[in-house]
Scaffold this active site. Structure first.
Site, PDB file in Angstrom:
ATOM      1  N   LYS A   1     -33.190 -30.725  -2.452  1.00 17.64           N
ATOM      2  CA  LYS A   1     -33.465 -32.006  -3.100  1.00 17.64           C
ATOM      3  C   LYS A   1     -34.847 -32.471  -2.657  1.00 17.64           C
ATOM      4  O   LYS A   1     -35.209 -32.320  -1.481  1.00 17.64           O
ATOM      5  CB  LYS A   1     -32.391 -33.024  -2.678  1.00 17.64           C
TER       6      LYS A   1
ATOM      7  N   SER B   1     -27.647 -39.539  -7.150  1.00 12.73           N
ATOM      8  CA  SER B   1     -29.055 -39.230  -7.319  1.00 12.73           C
ATOM      9  C   SER B   1     -29.385 -37.743  -7.162  1.00 12.73           C
ATOM     10  O   SER B   1     -30.452 -37.323  -7.576  1.00 12.73           O
ATOM     11  CB  SER B   1     -29.876 -40.023  -6.307  1.00 12.73           C
TER      12      SER B   1
ATOM     13  N   SER C   1     -24.135 -40.006  -3.914  1.00 10.45           N
ATOM     14  CA  SER C   1     -25.183 -39.198  -4.549  1.00 10.45           C
ATOM     15  C   SER C   1     -25.031 -37.691  -4.420  1.00 10.45           C
ATOM     16  O   SER C   1     -25.743 -36.942  -5.079  1.00 10.45           O
ATOM     17  CB  SER C   1     -26.558 -39.598  -4.005  1.00 10.45           C
TER      18      SER C   1
END
Lengths: 489, 486
Positions: free
Chosen positions: A76, A151, A175
């Site tokens: 990420k 997210s 997330s």
């Protein structure tokens, strides 16, 4: 090769079925060929990945292998990577190249893993749909007109589309778990403090936690074995001993008591998801578990509590993005005030600004007691609900999210509706507990997630519970039709 | 109308740790800009603070030295404001739960009286960086400003007094006492010129006998005792003038300019920042136990008050001299080394407070940078004591030592400054002076006892002149008296 789990690929490398370079190039090619459909990567580190793979092949040839030698994964874009742009999904950091690695990245490097690139995400991890990214929405591989969740939507989509065998994510209010549920993969948010936050760009420091996003619980265990542990650079990291998460994967589940919070099965839950969750519970009963209804009475306070605490912390955490030392700076600032205001006005997106404003308001003189302090009191109540529940049960189960993946643009003008998507995941972060989402079937043709919440530092137990389910079912093996067509014979 | 001044002080003391309060960067003063600032100090994304335990220990030591309550749980908070020299956009400090609670500091005033100043609390925090404006560094263009983050993250304790101070003199004595406590503890280098101690003064006035406090102003960032004294006096005068003219004091923050001896308003209460304090989620509350505090307490260095009492007791110094010599750890240790070396505390005290202190003041250097070390000064005094040189010649030797010409013995040897104590040689000198000054000898012999004493000085002076100061004055006196009275 992309139809294989991380564990299988690792075995393949050991058996010399293919080299790390072949494996890495295979995934790089998939990303280059297919990611136009998903937008799951912000940066692809092709050269670095191949160089790492060559080095890994040399080590493999010598037999000097670490836990993940030669296995490619994606990170990420919230984890700082030395020499590689780390944007956090924001225009503010579009030009930011960190001179250091996050501790998590260091650990993966030391374990021999290859980094394919950096995945797309909601800006500063603020979002549940990946629509707030400066780099555009990510598309759900199960239905590209739908969101992948957020997210960590880029990581979830990349794993679901098999552009990477596994990825890292972070979870502040859901997330990791929510996009895992929406994309039909396995995601684990560890206990707060289990994984170092150093070099992981902060959204809400008391809630943020990094974790693995994988095809299976076994792969999550492999990744967590590398990620977990005390870090002297993170004062909030825990020195509780790290278990070998692989060792107990196959433990028997007979005698396990599952708690089902009645608050998680009420109004707002898609009946098709509820049916999937109930079917999964039946499966667990087959595996020897018993079920008990429990109550987490303060569940309805979790979303409002979170939306005071997280923005409050974020409002301070994001003050450093001021255009002075790194990152975006507005053109031709007239003076210091202009530099600050225009840099932040132009560099941050709408959702980030909304949360900074909410947090600034909640911490202001005259409002602090009514908002921030009150929210902290509620946070203790929520934590106590779980502490009480874990006196009676070993694991808490329920839906990860109330609805399956929604359409891109569908909720982007209704922040409150968006915030309510995290209703089942947020309490776990407020309490600091570990939580997982695993594929539990389909609702309306889209993946449905089963959430498992464990006691503090009970990651090994959670992974065991998830793994036994995946031994008995094949929901986690399902692929979107377009991806399934690409699987070689 | 008789006015009473009410003052409260906030004193920032830089702690003498090797590294910063939340990062591993060096705290050494004077390095090239931004060479002592790492990713944490620059507030790079994802970086996190880790508390330097030495800073915590130093703060606890201070608390113990002022008999304060040490809080077993203390919490770091974020104080939010934007400024270019504040990289995170917040300062990490302690607000509601500081490490050091209420304590007291005793001060002694010039008239000999003592007073207790209460300390409200002392807390740990990080220093900010520095903004450098045009012209400070080469290469800085017109109208540009630079940021030096070397100081960012230097550990500070902020000591907050109760409004117990009633004059500029008390404020200065209080500040000096804090200086002597922190330097005696070794927790700060106390280098005022490098900003190691900085004062914010809260000043108000009220009519004598009034219970209520007047409206106060805060004058910030005074970095010397002198500026603090001047700023307080100026502010008291300003407030009294306003009130006597029927005006009102506005609560505001003020800045004092030591060069122009003027002050101006910086911002009013209405313009004050809302700092939005909240507990820093990156740092866990600091929890310590009794044994941790006890261990620090058992190893506390000698404090100024105890040292002053000991100097009176073991060296027979006056309370005043003991206060001067015992106040600062460096001066005290210098004095004790001199005394040990020469074996005469009185002489040592006279030299340290006299010749040495005058020279240091003159050259504006601290005793820790003195070119003559304590052993060398002790060596010089030993030569006075054993009559190798006179006190007068010793001043010449002192000058030479200051200029780096060697030890006392080397200089006495090289310059042939040894005192003449040889009876034969001295008798010859006396005889010569008597022979060359027959008139004065006649007058002396005709004078009465009282006058003779005064007249003796003339002969001594002549002999000292003839011997270039090297004659032993005691022996000359004896010989002269004997020969003149014969």
């Amino acid at each position: 090769m992309h139809d294989k789990t991380l564990a299988e690929l690792s075995q393949g490398l050991a058996d010399k079925a293919f080299s790390s370079v072949e494996l890495t190039e295979h995934f790089l090619k998939r990303i280059n060929d297919l990611d136009g459909n998903y937008n799951s990567f912000i940066t692809i580190t092709e050269e670095q990945a191949v160089a790492q793979a060559k080095a890994a092949d040399e080590q493999l040839a010598k037999g000097n292998t670490q836990a993940l030698t030669g296995v490619p994964i994606a990170h990420k874009d919230i984890f700082c990577t030395e020499g590689v742009k780390t944007s956090c999904g924001s225009k503010m950091l579009d030009n930011f190249v960190p001179p250091y690695n996050a501790t998590v990245i260091e650990k993966f490097n030391a374990a021999g893993a290859i980094s394919l690139g950096k995945t797309n995400m909601d800006e500063f991890a603020m979002g549940s749909s990946n629509e707030t990214s400066f780099y555009g929405s990510v598309k759900n591989p199960w239905n590209t007109s739908c969101v992948p969740g957020g997210s960590s939507g880029g990581s979830a989509a990349a794993v679901a589309a098999r552009l990477a065998p596994a990825a890292t994510g972070t979870d502040t209010g859901g997330s990791i778990r929510q996009p895992a549920a929406l994309c039909g993969i396995t995601g684990l948010k560890p206990t707060y403090g289990r994984v170092s936050r150093y070099g992981m760009i902060a959204f809400a420091s008391s809630l943020d936690q990094g974790g693995p996003m994988t095809q299976t619980a076994e792969d999550a265990a492999l990744l967590l074995n590398v990620m977990a542990g005390f870090d002297a650079k993170d004062s909030t990291s825990s020195d509780t001993a790290v278990a070998d998460y692989i060792a107990t994967l196959n433990d028997d589940l007979s005698g396990l008591t599952i708690g089902l919070p009645k608050e998680y099965f009420g109004e707002g839950l898609d009946p098709a998801i509820e049916a999937s969750v109930q079917a999964a519970i039946k499966e667990y009963e087959q595996l020897g578990a018993s079920v008990k209804e429990i109550s987490l009475p303060n569940t309805d306070l979790a979303v409002p509590c979170y939306y005071v605490i997280a923005p409050s912390e974020a409002s301070a955490n994001l003050s450093r993005f001021d255009g002075v030392r790194y990152g975006y700076r507005c053109e031709d600032p007239k003076d210091l005030h202009d530099l600050y205001t225009r840099t932040r006005e132009e560099g941050f997106g709408e959702e980030v600004k909304r949360r900074i404003l909410v947090g600034t308001y909640a911490l202001s003189a005259g409002f602090y007691d009514a908002y921030y302090k009150k929210a902290q009191q509620i946070r203790r109540l929520i934590k106590n609900d779980f502490v009480e529940a874990f006196k009676e049960v070993d694991v808490i189960m329920g839906p990860t999210v109330p609805n399956t993946a929604f359409g891109i643009g569908e909720k982007s003008n209704d922040p409150v509706a968006m915030y309510l998507e995290d209703i089942y995941t947020i309490s776990t972060n407020l309490a600091g507990l570990p939580g997982m989402s695993i594929p539990a079937g389909f609702a309306n043709g889209k993946p449905a997630g089963l959430q498992l919440t464990g006691n503090y530092f009970a990651e090994a137990k959670l992974l065991n519970i998830a793994h036994r389910f995946q031994q008995a079912t094949d929901w986690h093996k399902q692929l979107p039709a377009t991806i399934a067509d690409q699987v070689e014979g | 109308m008789e006015w009473e001044t009410v003052i409260g002080l906030e004193v920032h003391v830089q702690l003498a740790t090797q590294t910063k309060i939340f990062s591993g960067s060096s705290t050494a003063f004077g390095a090239e800009p931004n060479t002592q600032a790492n990713a944490v100090d620059l507030a790079m994304p994802g970086t996190l603070p880790v508390l330097n335990e030495q800073a915590l220990k130093n703060a606890i030591m201070f608390g113990l030295a002022i008999n304060a309550d040490i809080n077993k749980k203390s919490v770091f908070d974020r104080k939010n404001y934007f400024y270019p020299d504040l990289p995170k956009g917040y300062q990490t400090t302690q607000m509601d739960e500081p490490i050091v609670g209420a304590g007291t500091v005793e001060i002694q005033l010039k008239n000999g009286s003592h007073k207790t100043i209460r300390i409200h609390h002392a807390h740990l925090e990080e220093d900010a960086g520095k903004s450098l404006h045009e012209g400070v560094l080469s290469g800085m263009g017109h109208g540009s400003s630079g940021i030096d983050l070397n100081r960012a993250g230097t550990p500070l304790i902020e000591i907050v007094s109760e409004p117990d101070i009633r004059s500029a003199e008390e404020a200065v004595e209080f500040a000096k006492k804090l200086h002597s406590i922190v330097t005696s503890l070794g927790i700060s280098d106390g280098e005022m010129s490098q900003g190691s101690m900085r004062f914010d003064v809260n000043v108000s006035v009220r009519l004598k006998g009034e219970e209520e406090f007047g409206t106060r102003t805060e004058t910030k960032n005074l970095n010397s005792f002198k500026f603090m004294e001047e700023a307080i006096e100026l502010e008291v005068e300003r407030q009294i003038d306003i009130l006597e003219d029927g005006g009102e004091i506005i609560q505001e923050t003020r800045l004092y300019n030591g060069d122009t001896k003027t002050a101006r308003s910086m911002r009013s209460k209405e313009e004050a920042n809302d700092y939005r304090y909240f507990p820093c989620p990156d740092l866990l509350p600091v929890v310590i136990d009794d044994s941790y505090i006890e261990e620090l307490g058992n190893n506390l260095p000698e404090l100024p008050d105890a040292r002053q009492a000991r100097f009176v007791e073991s060296y027979g110094l006056s309370e005043y001299d003991a206060g001067i010599l015992g106040g600062e750890a460096t001066t005290a240790s210098f004095f004790e080394t001199v005394t040990e070396q020469c074996g005469d505390a009185k002489l040592a005290a006279n030299w340290v407070m006299g010749e040495l202190s005058a020279k240091l003041n003159n050259e504006e250097i601290g005793i820790n940078h003195c070119p003559i070390n304590a052993e060398q000064l002790g060596g010089l005094i030993s030569r006075i004591k054993d009559n190798t040189i006179s006190g007068k010649i010793a001043k010449t030797v002192f000058e030479a030592m200051w200029n780096g010409e060697g030890t006392a013995d080397e200089i006495i040897e090289a310059k042939d400054l040894k005192q003449v104590s040889d009876t034969g040689a001295l008798e010859t000198m006396v005889d010569e002076v008597i022979a060359n000054n027959t008139e004065q000898v006649e007058n002396y012999r005709n004078a009465d006892e009282g006058k003779r004493k005064k007249m003796l000085g003339f002969f001594v002076g002549q002999i000292m002149k003839a011997s270039k100061g090297q004659a032993n004055p005691g022996m000359i006196n004896q010989i002269l008296l004997k020969k003149l009275n014969d």
